[in-house]
Design a protein around this motif. Sequence first.
Motif, short mmCIF file in Angstrom:
data_model
loop_
_atom_site.label_atom_id
_atom_site.label_comp_id
_atom_site.label_asym_id
_atom_site.label_seq_id
_atom_site.Cartn_x
_atom_site.Cartn_y
_atom_site.Cartn_z
N UNK A 185 7.94 10.96 -6.16
CA UNK A 185 7.52 12.24 -5.94
C UNK A 185 6.38 12.37 -5.20
N UNK A 186 6.40 13.57 -4.35
CA UNK A 186 5.24 13.53 -3.42
C UNK A 186 4.24 14.69 -3.73
N UNK A 244 11.50 18.18 -2.66
CA UNK A 244 12.34 17.43 -1.73
C UNK A 244 13.89 18.18 -1.49
N UNK A 245 13.81 19.49 -1.31
CA UNK A 245 15.00 20.07 -1.53
C UNK A 245 15.38 21.21 -2.28
N UNK A 246 16.59 21.71 -2.30
CA UNK A 246 17.05 22.97 -3.19
C UNK A 246 16.87 22.63 -4.73
N UNK A 247 17.21 21.37 -5.21
CA UNK A 247 17.09 21.01 -6.62
C UNK A 247 15.62 21.12 -6.97
N UNK A 248 14.56 20.84 -6.22
CA UNK A 248 13.35 20.92 -6.73
C UNK A 248 12.98 22.56 -6.72
N UNK A 249 13.58 23.21 -5.81
CA UNK A 249 13.13 24.68 -5.59
C UNK A 249 13.56 25.44 -6.67
N UNK A 267 11.59 27.39 -19.55
CA UNK A 267 10.75 26.21 -19.95
C UNK A 267 10.97 25.01 -19.28
N UNK A 268 10.90 25.11 -17.97
CA UNK A 268 11.09 23.70 -17.17
C UNK A 268 9.88 23.10 -16.75
N UNK A 269 9.71 22.19 -17.22
CA UNK A 269 8.55 21.29 -16.76
C UNK A 269 8.46 21.13 -15.06
N UNK A 270 7.51 21.36 -14.45
CA UNK A 270 7.32 20.65 -13.20
C UNK A 270 6.83 19.48 -13.13
N UNK A 271 7.35 18.78 -11.87
CA UNK A 271 6.86 17.52 -11.79
C UNK A 271 5.30 17.29 -11.92
N UNK A 272 4.98 16.15 -12.53
CA UNK A 272 3.36 16.12 -12.72
C UNK A 272 2.91 14.75 -12.11
N UNK A 273 1.88 14.50 -11.29
CA UNK A 273 1.59 13.04 -10.71
C UNK A 273 1.43 11.99 -11.86
N UNK A 274 1.28 12.35 -13.14
CA UNK A 274 0.93 11.25 -13.90
C UNK A 274 2.30 10.81 -14.92
N UNK A 283 -2.80 17.37 -19.70
CA UNK A 283 -1.61 17.65 -18.69
C UNK A 283 -1.16 19.01 -18.23
N UNK A 284 -2.51 19.91 -17.87
CA UNK A 284 -2.23 20.94 -17.36
C UNK A 284 -1.76 20.96 -16.01
N UNK A 285 -0.98 22.04 -15.37
CA UNK A 285 -0.57 22.08 -14.28
C UNK A 285 -1.65 22.10 -13.16
N UNK A 286 -1.64 21.14 -12.34
CA UNK A 286 -2.64 20.92 -11.37
C UNK A 286 -2.82 21.96 -10.53
N UNK A 287 -4.08 22.59 -10.03
CA UNK A 287 -4.37 23.55 -9.20
C UNK A 287 -4.29 23.16 -7.86
N UNK A 288 -5.23 22.08 -7.78
CA UNK A 288 -5.28 21.81 -6.31
C UNK A 288 -4.41 20.57 -5.72
N UNK A 289 -3.81 20.07 -6.97
CA UNK A 289 -2.76 18.87 -6.44
C UNK A 289 -1.35 19.29 -6.40
N UNK A 290 -1.13 19.97 -5.15
CA UNK A 290 0.33 20.56 -5.02
C UNK A 290 1.55 19.43 -5.00
N UNK A 291 2.76 20.02 -5.41
CA UNK A 291 3.91 19.04 -5.53
C UNK A 291 4.69 19.57 -4.27
N UNK A 292 5.15 18.56 -3.51
CA UNK A 292 6.06 19.06 -2.43
C UNK A 292 7.52 18.72 -2.78
#
Length: 684
Positions: A235-236, A599-604, A614-621, A588-597
């Motif tokens: 996950x980028x 990788x296609x339609x599923x992520x969008x 209630x769908x959790x966004x990818x988190x770097x941890x 584990x709050x939603x990061x403000x300045x750490x943007x998730x990129x």
Amino acid sequence: MSALGVLSFTQQGWEQVLAKVKRAVVYLDAACAESLHWGCGSMRLLEAVGGPACQLREFEPDAVGGGVKQPKAVFVLSCLLKGRTVETIRDIICRSHFQYCVVVTAVSHAVHLTANHVPAAAAAELEGQHPVFEQLEEKLCEWMGNMNYTAEVLHVPLLLAPAAPYLALTPAFASLFPLLPQDVHLLNSARPDKRRLGSLGEVDASTLTPNLLLQIRCLVSGLSSLCEHLGVREECFAVGSLSRVIAADLANYAPAKNRRKNATGRASVVFVDRTLDLTGAVGHHGDNLVEKIISVLPQLPGHTNDVMVNMVELTALQHGEENQNVIAPGCLAQTNDTAAKALWEALLNTKLKEAVMEVRRHLVEAASRENLPIKMSMGRVTPGQLTSYIQLFKNNLKALRNHCGLLQLGLATVQTLKHPQTVKWDNFLAFERLLLQSIGESSISTVLSQLLPMIKPSTQRTNDDYNPEELLILLIYIYSVTGEFVVDKDLGDTEEKVKKALAQVFCEESELSPLLQKITGCDSAINLTFHKSKIAVDELFSTLRDAAGARSLMKQFKSVCVPGNHSHQATYKPLLKQVVEEIFNPEKPDPVDIEHMSSGLTDLLKTGFSMFMKVSRPHPSDHPLLILFVVGGITVSEAKMVKDLVASLKPGSQVILLSTRLLKPLNIPELLFATDRLHPDLGF
């Protein structure tokens, strides 16, 4: 999956190369030579060649060709096989007697298709085929003079130079540096018919120059190969504008789609722009021996991450300048010496005082094993004491051979501790602490006023005074740690005084250093007029203001300075520390300045649904492995800080630190004031 993956990834790549080099003349470019140097050592290549040392050559237009008794050549290159690179290969072959040529490129075939402007849809249809490589194979046979001779072109991802199990550099991308606000104007001038960019926040792949975009794609190709080796689906994430472009390119890298489907492991890859915190790169707060060694000893020629260690001490030669280049220099990378490697890793992971004691312990143990007449002494370790231990090995060839790597690290330590620049390190640190206090209490104009008396021409400077390059380092520190500021009349007036003094100092230098030549555009002090110098200094201050405004787009990571109060001094809080603490924040709050990129339609779709459900966004941890890539360089102290921080915040999780280069303070002015950020030279 292990953090040792960076070493096994590099060594696996070199094993593929070594399988091809038997009895060949081998041509290496600088970046691949550096990967070899840190990954498995040049001796490993020479053993695989099985011939004399002269069969290892630098890849350059004037390289010596192969003689009648040298029918085989192997070219190992970090770059695209295009333009000047291919012309150089052709010229070397045409003046040789080769009958068998192998060309190894660190850049994948998919990127070669992009470089040759093959549309993405057509490239997808060519999966598994290598037309660009096949065409070059035909050309190689043509240049060798017989279509029945043998030619091979293959891709091996020789991306990394592993400096430690958890830390690796990318030598081919040592000059890659994040964009500055002034670069937006240059990008706009190159796209007159398109929508103008308002800020760095609007920069994306479509707005970059073709060469910079291609350089990023070459990097992404290598990182994708690393993820494949580690067996992870990544996950980028990104902190900063250029990092956002790189992370998005990796997330959407078409050749990685199938690889990710089959990956069993997961990893978070977080890219961070160096420009968001230049304070850590130019500051002298790191209490680390390796950081000081890298900062004060001369750079190993052709390398960006290693230094020259003077080995004359172990010979019968006199200590004169004329003998400096008679003996081959030592270095820090000791890939094939277990004891030296253990010492190197200890030096990376300990504070200076403990590191010096560790050097003494290793030297004492080595001398004891060789039955050398060592006199033990406890207490404080001095350079003289270490020198006396090293001297014991001098006339014992067997002991020298057995402990050559250890002796190189020992001499590097002695030469650093005795170096006048090491004494100056403490002066820098004291002044930086004073600046931190002043920045918390006063305006930037007051802080600049404190610097003004220190700007002295060469005729008035002593060894304790700051030379022009060191003044630039202090200016970068001031502007980066201050961050955004309002320009008032006071600041304008003070800046003008500093500019005038600095321009005068540049003019009065008897000899211009390479950095001053780059900044002023003059190759000789004779040609540098005050007018030229003032223009250069004006541009320099424009860049400094850009560096101060680098965090202006951040919401959470706006400052790297913790103000002081009546009971505490102001302190510097590294941006990397803030990023890692945010990644592993237990809430584990939603990061403000750490943007998730995505990788296609599923992520969008996930991102869209998360607004209503209630769908959790990818988190770097989320994943057991964190790969942190600092774009623009990292210091040894920062690498250790991140490793220790991850271990304390989330025990059991692993971290791999990647960066474009190991930094010393002087690297930052070289990178910051470079004029070719947007137009990197890719060899064509």
